[in-house]
Design an enzyme around this catalytic site. Structure first.
Site, PDB file in Angstrom:
ATOM      1  N   ASP A  79      40.739  37.359  40.565  1.00 20.59           N
ATOM      2  CA  ASP A  79      39.589  38.105  41.163  1.00 20.59           C
ATOM      3  C   ASP A  79      38.261  38.100  40.380  1.00 20.59           C
ATOM      4  O   ASP A  79      37.813  38.907  40.076  1.00 20.59           O
ATOM      5  CB  ASP A  79      39.925  39.732  41.459  1.00 20.59           C
ATOM      6  CG  ASP A  79      40.635  39.886  42.766  1.00 20.59           C
ATOM      7  OD1 ASP A  79      41.172  38.748  43.553  1.00 20.59           O
ATOM      8  OD2 ASP A  79      40.770  40.851  43.040  1.00 20.59           O
ATOM      9  N   ASN A 111      43.969  37.048  44.731  1.00 23.83           N
ATOM     10  CA  ASN A 111      43.953  37.006  46.372  1.00 23.83           C
ATOM     11  C   ASN A 111      42.504  36.842  46.777  1.00 23.83           C
ATOM     12  O   ASN A 111      42.428  36.014  47.753  1.00 23.83           O
ATOM     13  CB  ASN A 111      44.392  38.312  47.052  1.00 23.83           C
ATOM     14  CG  ASN A 111      43.472  39.642  46.717  1.00 23.83           C
ATOM     15  OD1 ASN A 111      42.859  39.698  45.673  1.00 23.83           O
ATOM     16  ND2 ASN A 111      43.459  40.544  47.771  1.00 23.83           N
ATOM     17  N   HIS A 112      41.438  36.973  46.022  1.00 24.64           N
ATOM     18  CA  HIS A 112      39.908  36.608  46.251  1.00 24.64           C
ATOM     19  C   HIS A 112      40.043  35.105  46.011  1.00 24.64           C
ATOM     20  O   HIS A 112      38.791  34.775  46.427  1.00 24.64           O
ATOM     21  CB  HIS A 112      39.189  37.555  45.542  1.00 24.64           C
ATOM     22  CG  HIS A 112      38.996  38.831  46.430  1.00 24.64           C
ATOM     23  ND1 HIS A 112      37.957  39.146  47.218  1.00 24.64           N
ATOM     24  CD2 HIS A 112      39.769  40.050  46.273  1.00 24.64           C
ATOM     25  CE1 HIS A 112      37.921  40.210  47.406  1.00 24.64           C
ATOM     26  NE2 HIS A 112      39.092  40.756  46.883  1.00 24.64           N
TER      27      HIS A 112
END
Length: 326
Positions: A79, A111-112
C-alpha cells in the site's frame, strides 16, 4: 549507478522523474524483483513498516525516525500508493532506494498495488485532487510502468523461521494438500505449510477471487476460525487458525498491515499477530499516529511511534477541478 544517484536526489525532493528515466528505473527494479522469491528471506536487524498511501512527507518522517537506507534494513508491507497527495513521488522514492540498495529494502505487494484499485483511488485519475500519473505526465505510460513493477513485487517475507511478514493477510489460504483454494466452496479450514506458497505465480494482476486475492484482502477478527469479510474480498480469520498456522510452521509472530490502527500498531491473538500502520493522520483527516516495528533480533522488537508532518512543513498541491465537458 550515476543515474540512480541522480534519481535519488530528485525523488527525495518530492519530484517525479522524466518519463524515460522512470521507465529505466522501473525496468531496473523489475530485473531485481525477478530474482526474489514469493517469500523473501530477510535478516535481522530489520524495521517493519505498514501502509504509506502516497503520504510522501510522512514517509520522510518515517526515515527520520527509523534511520536512512542503507543504514537501516527495511521491509515495507505494501500500500505505497493511493489516497495521499504524492503516490507517484512516494513510489518513485522507494524504487530509487530499491535500485541502489536492493538488499536493504524489501517491498511487498498490497491490495492497492493493482491496476483496478489504482484507477479508483487516485493513482491513475487525470482529474484527481491527488495529482497523479495521468495529470502529471499527460498520458498513462508512467502508470503502466509502475503496474509492471506491482506485478513482480514479492508477497511475503520471513526471518529465521521465527516471524513472517505479509502485506495484509497471511497465508491461511494454503491447503495441507499442497493445493490452493479457487473459490469459497473449497476455502481451506486448516493451515498448511507456508513454503507451499512459493509455487504461486505472482506476476499478474491481483485476481478478483482465489488464493492471491485472499492473501492481500483478508483481516484478523474476533472470530474462532473464519467469517465473511465486509470488504467484499478476502476473509476474516480468528485466533484458532492463527495459532495453528504458527505451530505448524514453527513461527512465533505474524506481522501484517492493511488496516488503520489509530494507536499505530495493534497486537492480537495472545500477541501472536501484530498490525503495523505507518501513515499518520491517514488521508490528512483521521488523526491517528503511525508506527514502525524495529526488530533487533527475532525475539527482541520495539515499536517506534511518530506523528504526521505539520502542514507548514509539507506542500499541499492545489485542488484541480474536473472539466464540465469530458
Amino acid at each position: 549507478m550515476a543515474d540512480i544517484d541522480k534519481w535519488i536526489d530528485i525523488a527525495k525532493e518530492c519530484k517525479y522523474l522524466p518519463e524515460n528515466d522512470l521507465k529505466k528505473l522501473c525496468d531496473m527494479v523489475c530485473d531485481l524483483l525477478l530474482e526474489e522469491s514469493n517469500i523473501q528471506p530477510v535478516s535481522t536487524p530489520v524495521t517493519v513498516c505498514g501502509d504509506i498511501h502516497g503520504q510522501f512527507y510522512d514517509l520522510e518522517e518515517l526515515f527520520r525516525n527509523g534511520g536512512p537506507v542503507p543504514d537501516t534494513n527495511y521491509i515495507f508491507m505494501g500500500d505505497f500508493v493511493d489516497r495521499g497527495y504524492y503516490s507517484l513521488e512516494t513510489f518513485t522514492r522507494l524504487l530509487t532506494l530499491k535500485a541502489k540498495w536492493s538488499d536493504r529494502i524489501t517491498l511487498l505487494r498490497g491490495n492497492h498495488e493493482s491496476r483496478q484499485i489504482t484507477q479508483v483511488y487516485g493513482f491513475y485519475g487525470r482529474f484527481s485532487v491527488k495529482d497523479e500519473c495521468q495529470n502529471k505526465y499527460g498520458n498513462a505510460n508512467a502508470w503502466k510502468y509502475c503496474c509492471g513493477v506491482f506485478d513482480l513485487l514479492t508477497v511475503a517475507a520471513v526471518s529465521s523461521h521465527l516471524f513472517i511478514l505479509l502485506p495484509f493477510a497471511f497465508i491461511f489460504l494454503i491447503l495441507s494438500t499442497n493445493k490452493f483454494c479457487a473459490s469459497t466452496a473449497d476455502f481451506p479450514r486448516t493451515f498448511g505449510h507456508w513454503i507451499t506458497f512459493a509455487s504461486l505465480s505472482r506476476n499478474q494482476e491481483i485476481p478478483h477471487k482465489g488464493a492471491f486475492c485472499d492473501l492481500v484482502w483478508s483481516d484478523p477478527e474476533d472470530v474462532e476460525t473464519w467469517a465473511v469479510s465486509p470488504r467484499g474480498a478476502g476473509w476474516l480469520f480468528g485466533a484458532k487458525v492463527t495459532h495453528e498456522f504458527l505451530q505448524i510452521n514453527s513461527l512465533n509472530l505474524i506481522c501484517r498491515a492493511h488496516q488503520l490502527v489509530h494507536e499505530g500498531y495493534k497486537y492480537m491473538f495472545d500477541d501472536k499477530l501484530v498490525t503495523v500502520w505507518s501513515a499518520p493522520n491517514y488521508c490528512y483527516r483521521c488523526g491517528n499516529i503511525a508506527s514502525i516495528l524495529e526488530f533487533t533480533s527475532t525475539e527482541q522488537k520495539e515499536a517506534k511511534l511518530f506523528q504526521a508532518v505539520p502542514d507548514s512543513e509539507r506542500v499541499i498541491p492545489p485542488r484541480t477541478c474536473t472539466p464540465y465537458f469530458l
